[in-house]
Design an enzyme around this catalytic site. Structure first.
Site, PDB file in Angstrom:
ATOM      1  N   SER A 129       0.823  -1.212   0.000  1.00 35.66           N
ATOM      2  CA  SER A 129       0.000   0.000   0.000  1.00 35.66           C
ATOM      3  C   SER A 129       0.853   1.256   0.000  1.00 35.66           C
ATOM      4  O   SER A 129       0.327   2.357  -0.161  1.00 35.66           O
ATOM      5  CB  SER A 129      -0.954  -0.004   1.189  1.00 35.66           C
ATOM      6  OG  SER A 129      -0.274  -0.346   2.353  1.00 35.66           O
ATOM      7  N   HIS A 161      -2.112  -2.713  -6.660  1.00 36.60           N
ATOM      8  CA  HIS A 161      -2.656  -2.374  -5.337  1.00 36.60           C
ATOM      9  C   HIS A 161      -4.176  -2.522  -5.357  1.00 36.60           C
ATOM     10  O   HIS A 161      -4.879  -1.743  -5.996  1.00 36.60           O
ATOM     11  CB  HIS A 161      -2.221  -0.940  -4.992  1.00 36.60           C
ATOM     12  CG  HIS A 161      -2.602  -0.498  -3.633  1.00 36.60           C
ATOM     13  ND1 HIS A 161      -2.723   0.827  -3.283  1.00 36.60           N
ATOM     14  CD2 HIS A 161      -2.897  -1.197  -2.505  1.00 36.60           C
ATOM     15  CE1 HIS A 161      -3.069   0.912  -2.012  1.00 36.60           C
ATOM     16  NE2 HIS A 161      -3.186  -0.297  -1.526  1.00 36.60           N
ATOM     17  N   GLU A 185      -4.918  -0.027  -8.324  1.00 36.37           N
ATOM     18  CA  GLU A 185      -3.939   1.031  -8.582  1.00 36.37           C
ATOM     19  C   GLU A 185      -2.696   0.324  -9.142  1.00 36.37           C
ATOM     20  O   GLU A 185      -2.105  -0.513  -8.461  1.00 36.37           O
ATOM     21  CB  GLU A 185      -3.624   1.749  -7.257  1.00 36.37           C
ATOM     22  CG  GLU A 185      -2.910   3.059  -7.402  1.00 36.37           C
ATOM     23  CD  GLU A 185      -2.726   3.764  -6.045  1.00 36.37           C
ATOM     24  OE1 GLU A 185      -2.649   3.084  -4.997  1.00 36.37           O
ATOM     25  OE2 GLU A 185      -2.631   5.009  -6.040  1.00 36.37           O
ATOM     26  N   ASN A 206      -3.059   6.322  -1.055  1.00 38.39           N
ATOM     27  CA  ASN A 206      -2.769   6.578   0.360  1.00 38.39           C
ATOM     28  C   ASN A 206      -2.169   7.959   0.613  1.00 38.39           C
ATOM     29  O   ASN A 206      -2.222   8.453   1.735  1.00 38.39           O
ATOM     30  CB  ASN A 206      -1.901   5.471   0.931  1.00 38.39           C
ATOM     31  CG  ASN A 206      -2.770   4.267   1.240  1.00 38.39           C
ATOM     32  OD1 ASN A 206      -3.842   4.417   1.825  1.00 38.39           O
ATOM     33  ND2 ASN A 206      -2.346   3.089   0.814  1.00 38.39           N
TER      34      ASN A 206
HETATM   35  N1  CAA Z   1     -16.556 -10.527  -0.261  1.00 41.83           N
HETATM   36  C1  CAA Z   1     -17.619 -10.484  -1.073  1.00 41.83           C
HETATM   37  N2  CAA Z   1     -18.625  -9.579  -0.953  1.00 41.83           N
HETATM   38  C2  CAA Z   1     -18.532  -8.690   0.058  1.00 41.83           C
HETATM   39  C3  CAA Z   1     -17.430  -8.669   0.957  1.00 41.83           C
HETATM   40  C4  CAA Z   1     -16.421  -9.636   0.764  1.00 41.83           C
HETATM   41  N3  CAA Z   1     -15.342  -9.693   1.551  1.00 41.83           N
HETATM   42  N4  CAA Z   1     -17.632  -7.655   1.854  1.00 41.83           N
HETATM   43  C5  CAA Z   1     -18.781  -7.062   1.523  1.00 41.83           C
HETATM   44  N5  CAA Z   1     -19.341  -7.680   0.443  1.00 41.83           N
HETATM   45  C6  CAA Z   1     -20.553  -7.291  -0.267  1.00 41.83           C
HETATM   46  C7  CAA Z   1     -21.824  -7.589   0.505  1.00 41.83           C
HETATM   47  O1  CAA Z   1     -22.256  -8.900   0.289  1.00 41.83           O
HETATM   48  C8  CAA Z   1     -22.802  -6.561  -0.067  1.00 41.83           C
HETATM   49  O2  CAA Z   1     -23.308  -7.031  -1.304  1.00 41.83           O
HETATM   50  P1  CAA Z   1     -24.714  -6.455  -1.900  1.00 41.83           P
HETATM   51  O3  CAA Z   1     -24.469  -5.030  -2.292  1.00 41.83           O
HETATM   52  O4  CAA Z   1     -24.994  -7.338  -3.060  1.00 41.83           O
HETATM   53  O5  CAA Z   1     -25.714  -6.577  -0.782  1.00 41.83           O
HETATM   54  C9  CAA Z   1     -21.912  -5.367  -0.356  1.00 41.83           C
HETATM   55  O6  CAA Z   1     -20.568  -5.867  -0.419  1.00 41.83           O
HETATM   56  C10 CAA Z   1     -22.008  -4.340   0.736  1.00 41.83           C
HETATM   57  O7  CAA Z   1     -21.720  -4.970   1.988  1.00 41.83           O
HETATM   58  P2  CAA Z   1     -22.640  -4.862   3.289  1.00 41.83           P
HETATM   59  O8  CAA Z   1     -24.082  -4.795   2.899  1.00 41.83           O
HETATM   60  O9  CAA Z   1     -22.198  -5.930   4.235  1.00 41.83           O
HETATM   61  O10 CAA Z   1     -22.190  -3.529   4.019  1.00 41.83           O
HETATM   62  P3  CAA Z   1     -22.021  -2.068   3.467  1.00 41.83           P
HETATM   63  O11 CAA Z   1     -23.085  -1.665   2.521  1.00 41.83           O
HETATM   64  O12 CAA Z   1     -21.794  -1.285   4.695  1.00 41.83           O
HETATM   65  O13 CAA Z   1     -20.667  -2.114   2.626  1.00 41.83           O
HETATM   66  C11 CAA Z   1     -18.320  -1.934   2.418  1.00 41.83           C
HETATM   67  C12 CAA Z   1     -19.476  -2.569   3.176  1.00 41.83           C
HETATM   68  C13 CAA Z   1     -18.322  -2.458   0.977  1.00 41.83           C
HETATM   69  C14 CAA Z   1     -17.078  -2.356   3.125  1.00 41.83           C
HETATM   70  C15 CAA Z   1     -18.560  -0.380   2.407  1.00 41.83           C
HETATM   71  O14 CAA Z   1     -18.763   0.075   3.718  1.00 41.83           O
HETATM   72  C16 CAA Z   1     -17.406   0.370   1.802  1.00 41.83           C
HETATM   73  O15 CAA Z   1     -17.303   0.505   0.594  1.00 41.83           O
HETATM   74  N6  CAA Z   1     -16.522   0.894   2.675  1.00 41.83           N
HETATM   75  C17 CAA Z   1     -15.309   1.597   2.264  1.00 41.83           C
HETATM   76  C18 CAA Z   1     -14.269   0.582   1.952  1.00 41.83           C
HETATM   77  C19 CAA Z   1     -12.982   1.210   1.542  1.00 41.83           C
HETATM   78  O16 CAA Z   1     -12.823   2.416   1.474  1.00 41.83           O
HETATM   79  N7  CAA Z   1     -12.017   0.341   1.260  1.00 41.83           N
HETATM   80  C20 CAA Z   1     -10.682   0.789   0.919  1.00 41.83           C
HETATM   81  C21 CAA Z   1      -9.813   0.712   2.116  1.00 41.83           C
HETATM   82  S1  CAA Z   1      -8.179   1.224   1.752  1.00 41.83           S
HETATM   83  C22 CAA Z   1      -7.427  -0.184   1.220  1.00 41.83           C
HETATM   84  O17 CAA Z   1      -7.962  -1.246   1.159  1.00 41.83           O
HETATM   85  C23 CAA Z   1      -6.050  -0.090   0.731  1.00 41.83           C
HETATM   86  C24 CAA Z   1      -5.004   0.558   1.516  1.00 41.83           C
HETATM   87  O18 CAA Z   1      -3.941   0.725   0.950  1.00 41.83           O
HETATM   88  C25 CAA Z   1      -5.119   0.964   2.909  1.00 41.83           C
END
Ligand code: CAA
Length: 286
Positions: free
Chosen positions: A121, A142, A154, A192
């Protein structure tokens, strides 16, 4: 269309098992490497669970789930897992020495034509590439958590990455159903470099008593339409990971604007790392 059919993913944690999941869903054969059998089984169980979640939502059939799982083979050693690989993606913890050691091994056993990618990351792609004899075939890929859901990859070019390799990796990412965005190697890349100062500033708001974590998150969720507030997101990413990335930004740019908030440092020292430890800015069920 890329000719690559065999992909090796090194590291079966949240990111590694998510990466293996999306490749297996896209007809690639996947070798997934963990350090021992128990962790390898745990990674496969996580993929099984996430595929079941997709099946229960009607996104995939039982058949597609079993086919995807059948494409994944787990390993506890690098050599046998990379010998036929066209692409090797490393997704181990954010520690330069650990990644360097793994890439030296991968470089030794993977075919000369194989592309080596890191899911880091923030660690320099150019510096990791220099640990191998093929920096022209080395690139950053990424992914974002949760990998099966987030569209972005990315794609980061190191100083010596060949344009042909970048093109292949952009195509592979599109074949996964993702949207690749290309960037050049620089501390924190784009994602990031933009995200972590926002998270750090949100932590300063709590540290200085400006607002509670709930209030800070509500401002960003309801006012800026973020799916998660920055503090909930920091817990989700891992506060230790956030701190590591801020250190990379601070060291890389020598600019005080990236100085980690003392509250973040204190929470990491106390082992409050977010979702994975059951406690961060919020409490979580383990
Ligand atoms: N595998 C498969 N499907 C998944 C999953 C997984 N691990 N996690 C969630 N889902 C699916 C759910 O089944 C759901 O599907 P539907 O839309 O068909 O119902 C959908 O994703 C949404 O999940 P939830 O209903 O459980 O919950 P939510 O609506 O609150 O969404 C989230 C959860 C997708 C995590 C959302 O909150 C989100 O987008 N959050 C921001 C995430 C983000 O910013 N990630 C980047 C982090 S930074 C990084 O990763 C890199 C770094 O370098 C630090």
């Amino acid at each position: 269309m890329s000719e690559i059919k065999n992909v090796t993913v090194i590291g079966g944690g949240t990111m590694g098992n998510g990466i293996a999941h999306v490749f297996a869903m896209s007809s690639f054969r996947v070798n997934l490497v963990e350090t021992n059998r128990e962790l390898a089984d745990k990674a496969l169980a996580a993929i099984d669970k996430n595929l079941s979640r997709m099946q229960s939502k009607g996104k995939i059939s039982q058949d597609e789930k079993s086919t995807a799982l059948g494409r994944i083979e787990t390993h506890t050693g690098v050599k046998g897992a990379v010998e036929n690989a066209g692409l090797v993606i490393e997704a181990v913890p954010e520690n330069f020495e650990l990644k360097k050691k793994i890439f030296e091994q991968v470089d030794q056993y993977a075919p000369a034509s194989a592309i080596l990618a890191s899911n880091t990351s923030s660690i320099s792609i150019t510096k990791l590439a220099a640990a191998t004899k093929r920096p022209d075939k080395f690139i950053g890929m990424h992914f974002f958590n949760p990998v099966p859901v987030m569209k972005l990859v990315e794609v980061i070019n190191g100083l010596k990455t060949s344009p042909d390799i970048t093109k292949t990796v952009l195509t592979i990412s599109e074949n996964l159903g993702k949207v690749p965005v290309e960037a050049n190697d620089s501390p924190g890349f784009v994602s990031n470099r933009v995200l972590m100062p926002m998270i750090n500033e949100a932590i300063y708001c709590v540290y200085e008593g400006v607002a509670t974590p709930e209030a800070v998150d509500n401002v960003m969720k309801l006012g800026m339409a973020h799916p998660m507030g920055p503090l909930r997101l920091a817990d989700f990413i891992g506060l230790d990971v956030c701190l590591d990335i801020l250190h990379v930004l601070y060291d890389g740019f020598k600019d005080p604007k990236y100085r980690p908030c003392p509250l973040l440092v204190k929470m990491v020292d106390a082992g409050k790392l977010g979702n994975k430890t059951g406690s961060g800015f919020y409490a979580y069920e383990m």
